[in-house]
Design an enzyme around this catalytic site. Structure first.
Site, PDB file in Angstrom:
ATOM      1  N   ARG A  62       0.848  -1.200   0.000  1.00 34.31           N
ATOM      2  CA  ARG A  62       0.000   0.000   0.000  1.00 34.31           C
ATOM      3  C   ARG A  62       0.881   1.247   0.000  1.00 34.31           C
ATOM      4  O   ARG A  62       1.839   1.340   0.764  1.00 34.31           O
ATOM      5  CB  ARG A  62      -0.914  -0.014   1.220  1.00 34.31           C
ATOM      6  CG  ARG A  62      -1.960   1.100   1.276  1.00 34.31           C
ATOM      7  CD  ARG A  62      -2.872   0.830   2.452  1.00 34.31           C
ATOM      8  NE  ARG A  62      -4.004   1.731   2.561  1.00 34.31           N
ATOM      9  CZ  ARG A  62      -4.158   2.652   3.508  1.00 34.31           C
ATOM     10  NH1 ARG A  62      -3.208   2.821   4.429  1.00 34.31           N
ATOM     11  NH2 ARG A  62      -5.240   3.401   3.560  1.00 34.31           N
ATOM     12  N   GLU A 152     -10.145   7.270   4.678  1.00 38.42           N
ATOM     13  CA  GLU A 152     -10.993   7.353   5.878  1.00 38.42           C
ATOM     14  C   GLU A 152     -12.010   8.496   5.770  1.00 38.42           C
ATOM     15  O   GLU A 152     -12.005   9.446   6.534  1.00 38.42           O
ATOM     16  CB  GLU A 152     -10.131   7.499   7.128  1.00 38.42           C
ATOM     17  CG  GLU A 152      -9.243   6.302   7.375  1.00 38.42           C
ATOM     18  CD  GLU A 152      -8.463   6.356   8.670  1.00 38.42           C
ATOM     19  OE1 GLU A 152      -8.209   5.294   9.272  1.00 38.42           O
ATOM     20  OE2 GLU A 152      -8.113   7.480   9.101  1.00 38.42           O
ATOM     21  N   GLU A 262      -6.086  -1.043   7.195  1.00 35.84           N
ATOM     22  CA  GLU A 262      -5.201  -0.433   8.187  1.00 35.84           C
ATOM     23  C   GLU A 262      -5.454  -1.112   9.527  1.00 35.84           C
ATOM     24  O   GLU A 262      -6.606  -1.175   9.983  1.00 35.84           O
ATOM     25  CB  GLU A 262      -5.453   1.070   8.351  1.00 35.84           C
ATOM     26  CG  GLU A 262      -5.012   1.927   7.194  1.00 35.84           C
ATOM     27  CD  GLU A 262      -5.104   3.416   7.524  1.00 35.84           C
ATOM     28  OE1 GLU A 262      -5.018   3.779   8.727  1.00 35.84           O
ATOM     29  OE2 GLU A 262      -5.268   4.213   6.584  1.00 35.84           O
TER      30      GLU A 262
END
Length: 350
Positions: A62, A152, A262
């Site tokens: 990532r 997010e 995450e």
């Protein structure tokens, strides 16, 4: 002997029953760390971080990208360099677009300083920017497998224009559609991801996905994968049980793949003023393995095989070992860059 042969065949299959398709780590800070003199060792041998990760079972990297032009601040050029390294090590490329000059998360989502400040202008800019990112990675021979359009974004992105709590879902829905359409115009194979924090929060996750898809704006076909953060130290409700409920419900609704993109767990020291959400797990390298195994078990229990991947956040960021938490050290390496026993999570726990 026939029975023995049968078991010799079955045993390898049993070891794969709980395997995830995608197992990886965010390694966005590695170039900055190397430039500061950091080196990494696995079993006493020096190695590039991405090579160590791959040798230990990871298959995807990532990479975060900001709209900054400073390579030390996660510019596109920096991201392209990381993608070359990831691909050379045998890792697929997963790009995390923040659509900001700096960190974007549930508490901040600032419009890039050089971008327009109105919805029409932002729709055009995010389309072009996202298209150009996907094109750039493909052109250098490192095509993006997963593209996260916003980081997010529980309360939207590109504030205040795309902020849900200010302007509702219409602006955000348009912006996400523009980003997804830009990506699709550059690649028919890239998988588009929408990423929320607090994957355990069934109410919040359900509310978001009940509202973000809107006629003439974002459609379910614009999105391939739903990504979630799942941390143990921000809320004691971040339990495996709550994660399972939340992810299963959103899969029931949308029939999309889900990933935990995450997470981390403390390896040593303490978590000042924080109660970890799964209290029976020790603060230790073994505890890191246990934590990740639990997430894997949740993902592999999701119906239809829709729980597909798990990414550990910045496991080697020496100098920032708390990884944004009140815990002392959540890395998979020690302060000298030596891998801990928990580096085995990519093989054994995922």
């Amino acid at each position: 002997m026939a029975g023995l042969k049968t078991w010799l065949f079955v045993l390898p299959l049993l070891s794969l029953v709980n395997a995830l398709t995608w197992r990886g780590a965010d390694f966005s800070s590695v170039i900055n760390l190397e430039n500061s003199g950091r080196i990494y060792r696995d079993s006493g041998a020096n190695g590039k971080l991405e090579t160590i990760l791959h040798s230990r079972g990871a298959n995807i990297a990532r990479i975060r990208i900001w709209t900054s032009t400073n390579n030390a601040e996660y510019s596109t050029t920096h991201g392209l360099q990381l993608a070359k390294r990831a691909a050379a090590a045998g890792l697929a490329v997963y790009v995390n677009l923040h659509y900001s000059d700096t960190w974007a998360d549930p508490g901040k989502q600032a419009i890039p300083s050089a971008w327009p400040k109105d919805l029409a202008g932002l729709n055009t800019r995010i389309y072009n920017y996202t298209r150009d990112i996907v094109t750039s990675f493909a052109s250098q021979g490192t095509p993006i497998t997963f593209l996260e359009i916003g980081n997010e974004i529980n309360d939207g992105m590109l504030w205040p224009v795309g902020r849900i709590s200010v302007n509702g879902y219409d602006g955000l829905s348009q912006l996400l559609h523009s980003a997804a359409t830009g990506a699709r115009s550059a690649s028919s194979s890239v998988k588009i991801m929408v990423h929320l924090a607090n994957g355990w929060d069934n109410s919040g996750v359900s509310s978001f996905f009940n509202n973000v898809f809107r006629t003439g704006q974002l459609t379910t076909s614009d999105v391939d994968v739903l990504g979630f953060s799942f941390y143990p130290f921000y809320d004691t409700r971040a339990t495996y049980a709550n994660l399972k409920t939340s992810l299963q419900n959103v899969v029931n609704k949308l029939n999309k793949d889900v990933m935990v993109v995450e997470t981390d767990w403390p390896a040593t020291g303490s978590c000042n003023g924080v109660t970890l959400s799964e209290r029976s797990i020790a603060i230790s390298a073994a505890g890191q393995d246990t934590w990740v195994r639990g997430i894997r078990d949740v993902l592999t229990s999701i119906s239809g095989g829709h729980g597909t991947g798990l990414v550990y956040w910045e496991p080697a960021w020496i100098g920032n070992a708390g990884l944004g938490s009140s815990c002392a050290d959540a890395l998979l390496v020690d302060g000298s860059g030596n891998t801990r026993s928990s580096i085995s999570i990519f093989n054994t726990a995922m």
